[in-house]
Design a protein around this motif. Structure first.
Motif, PDB file in Angstrom:
ATOM      1  N   UNK A   1      21.955  17.475   1.170  1.00 53.90           N
ATOM      2  CA  UNK A   1      22.246  16.593   0.032  1.00 53.90           C
ATOM      3  C   UNK A   1      23.169  15.425   0.407  1.00 53.90           C
ATOM      4  N   UNK A   2      24.138  15.670   1.281  1.00 51.65           N
ATOM      5  CA  UNK A   2      25.039  14.595   1.729  1.00 51.65           C
ATOM      6  C   UNK A   2      24.274  13.553   2.538  1.00 51.65           C
ATOM      7  N   UNK A   3      23.384  13.999   3.417  1.00 49.90           N
ATOM      8  CA  UNK A   3      22.566  13.064   4.191  1.00 49.90           C
ATOM      9  C   UNK A   3      21.673  12.233   3.274  1.00 49.90           C
ATOM     10  N   UNK A   4      21.066  12.878   2.288  1.00 52.18           N
ATOM     11  CA  UNK A   4      20.203  12.171   1.336  1.00 52.18           C
ATOM     12  C   UNK A   4      21.011  11.139   0.552  1.00 52.18           C
ATOM     13  N   UNK A   5      22.192  11.539   0.106  1.00 49.67           N
ATOM     14  CA  UNK A   5      23.041  10.631  -0.673  1.00 49.67           C
ATOM     15  C   UNK A   5      23.451   9.415   0.163  1.00 49.67           C
ATOM     16  N   UNK A   6      23.782   9.641   1.418  1.00 46.41           N
ATOM     17  CA  UNK A   6      24.171   8.531   2.284  1.00 46.41           C
ATOM     18  C   UNK A   6      22.975   7.639   2.609  1.00 46.41           C
ATOM     19  N   UNK A   7      21.799   8.220   2.765  1.00 48.38           N
ATOM     20  CA  UNK A   7      20.576   7.439   2.971  1.00 48.38           C
ATOM     21  C   UNK A   7      20.381   6.483   1.805  1.00 48.38           C
TER      22      UNK A   7
ATOM     23  N   UNK B   1      24.973   2.926  17.103  1.00 48.86           N
ATOM     24  CA  UNK B   1      25.189   1.540  16.677  1.00 48.86           C
ATOM     25  C   UNK B   1      23.878   0.765  16.668  1.00 48.86           C
ATOM     26  N   UNK B   2      23.906  -0.401  16.061  1.00 49.31           N
ATOM     27  CA  UNK B   2      22.731  -1.273  16.025  1.00 49.31           C
ATOM     28  C   UNK B   2      22.313  -1.693  17.435  1.00 49.31           C
ATOM     29  N   UNK B   3      23.217  -1.575  18.399  1.00 52.75           N
ATOM     30  CA  UNK B   3      22.903  -1.904  19.799  1.00 52.75           C
ATOM     31  C   UNK B   3      22.351  -0.711  20.568  1.00 52.75           C
ATOM     32  N   UNK B   4      22.178   0.437  19.883  1.00 55.08           N
ATOM     33  CA  UNK B   4      21.579   1.607  20.523  1.00 55.08           C
ATOM     34  C   UNK B   4      22.555   2.502  21.251  1.00 55.08           C
ATOM     35  N   UNK B   5      23.850   2.271  21.101  1.00 53.09           N
ATOM     36  CA  UNK B   5      24.866   3.083  21.779  1.00 53.09           C
ATOM     37  C   UNK B   5      25.388   4.163  20.828  1.00 53.09           C
ATOM     38  N   UNK B   6      25.610   5.342  21.368  1.00 50.27           N
ATOM     39  CA  UNK B   6      26.161   6.442  20.584  1.00 50.27           C
ATOM     40  C   UNK B   6      27.646   6.164  20.351  1.00 50.27           C
ATOM     41  N   UNK B   7      28.046   6.116  19.077  1.00 56.40           N
ATOM     42  CA  UNK B   7      29.446   5.847  18.744  1.00 56.40           C
ATOM     43  C   UNK B   7      30.201   7.120  18.395  1.00 56.40           C
ATOM     44  N   UNK B   8      29.471   8.174  18.006  1.00 50.68           N
ATOM     45  CA  UNK B   8      30.106   9.432  17.634  1.00 50.68           C
ATOM     46  C   UNK B   8      29.069  10.541  17.655  1.00 50.68           C
ATOM     47  N   UNK B   9      29.522  11.747  17.991  1.00 44.83           N
ATOM     48  CA  UNK B   9      28.656  12.931  17.975  1.00 44.83           C
ATOM     49  C   UNK B   9      29.391  13.997  17.178  1.00 44.83           C
ATOM     50  N   UNK B  10      28.704  14.556  16.194  1.00 45.01           N
ATOM     51  CA  UNK B  10      29.316  15.592  15.361  1.00 45.01           C
ATOM     52  C   UNK B  10      28.491  16.863  15.445  1.00 45.01           C
ATOM     53  N   UNK B  11      29.103  17.936  15.933  1.00 43.58           N
ATOM     54  CA  UNK B  11      28.434  19.234  15.971  1.00 43.58           C
ATOM     55  C   UNK B  11      28.888  20.036  14.767  1.00 43.58           C
ATOM     56  N   UNK B  12      27.939  20.652  14.088  1.00 47.21           N
ATOM     57  CA  UNK B  12      28.256  21.434  12.910  1.00 47.21           C
ATOM     58  C   UNK B  12      27.988  20.653  11.636  1.00 47.21           C
ATOM     59  N   UNK B  13      28.275  21.308  10.525  1.00 44.08           N
ATOM     60  CA  UNK B  13      27.987  20.748   9.209  1.00 44.08           C
ATOM     61  C   UNK B  13      28.859  19.536   8.900  1.00 44.08           C
ATOM     62  N   UNK B  14      28.229  18.510   8.358  1.00 41.29           N
ATOM     63  CA  UNK B  14      28.925  17.295   7.921  1.00 41.29           C
ATOM     64  C   UNK B  14      29.144  17.350   6.421  1.00 41.29           C
ATOM     65  N   UNK B  15      30.324  16.922   5.979  1.00 44.00           N
ATOM     66  CA  UNK B  15      30.530  16.787   4.543  1.00 44.00           C
ATOM     67  C   UNK B  15      30.341  15.319   4.169  1.00 44.00           C
ATOM     68  N   UNK B  16      30.249  15.067   2.893  1.00 40.58           N
ATOM     69  CA  UNK B  16      29.967  13.727   2.382  1.00 40.58           C
ATOM     70  C   UNK B  16      31.014  12.713   2.831  1.00 40.58           C
ATOM     71  N   UNK B  17      32.272  13.094   2.784  1.00 45.73           N
ATOM     72  CA  UNK B  17      33.358  12.174   3.143  1.00 45.73           C
ATOM     73  C   UNK B  17      33.295  11.762   4.616  1.00 45.73           C
ATOM     74  N   UNK B  18      33.106  12.734   5.497  1.00 46.26           N
ATOM     75  CA  UNK B  18      33.019  12.440   6.937  1.00 46.26           C
ATOM     76  C   UNK B  18      31.806  11.570   7.229  1.00 46.26           C
TER      77      UNK B  18
END
Length: 167
Positions: free
Chosen positions: A74-80, A139-156
């Motif tokens: 649901x958080x991914x959908x909301x951010x989309x 990023x828009x340039x194709x570079x990884x700016x962050x990697x998150x392992x595990x569940x993401x919450x809406x705020x993060x």
């Protein structure tokens, strides 16, 4: 001599098995270029990483059987919905499940962002995914700016995407 040969075979066999199971790819890191992929989407089209060139991306690896994956949908959908008109693409890459299972899951939960099927686990291997869910912010340039392992919450999620689109 036989013990030495047997020991060598056991060590070589252990290395071969661990390489096959764990993969021989190096872990991706912040600053790395996102590996390309070409995957079938549940929309029936083939999606390639390069078609999103010039857009910030959230690439989420997940499975319907993974409780944290399901919980963060649901958080991914909301951010989309929030960011899609601002040049941000959310991509869900399903790790190895069949098309019907994934389509039904997306329909039942109202997921409208692109869901791609990694039926042979090629992208999972290229991105060296472990555990699920794992999310890459690119990023828009194709570079990884962050990697998150595990569940993401809406705020993060919102914060990470905000950093992706910041000038």
């Amino acid at each position: 001599m036989q013990i030495v040969i047997l020991l060598f075979i056991v060590i070589l066999g252990g290395y071969a098995i661990s390489t096959a199971v764990l993969g021989s790819h190096d872990r991706l890191q912040v600053g790395s270029k996102a590996p390309s992929f070409s995957l079938l989407g549940i929309d029936g089209g083939v999606h390639q990483l390069n078609e999103y060139e010039g857009k910030a991306m959230v690439i989420n690896f997940w499975g319907t059987w993974c409780k944290p994956c399901v919980k963060e949908m649901p958080a991914l959908q909301q951010q989309w919905e929030k960011w899609k008109d601002k040049g941000v693409v959310v991509l869900g890459i399903n790790a190895g499940e069949d098309q019907m299972t994934v389509q039904n899951f997306a329909k039942d939960r109202g997921v409208t962002f692109p869901i791609l099927l990694d039926s042979n686990s090629d992208a999972v291997r290229d991105y060296n995914i472990s555990p699920l869910p794992t999310t890459f912010f690119v990023s828009a340039k194709g570079k990884i700016t962050s990697i998150h392992q595990g569940e993401l919450d809406l705020e993060t999620l919102d914060s990470q995407i905000g950093q992706l689109v910041a000038p």
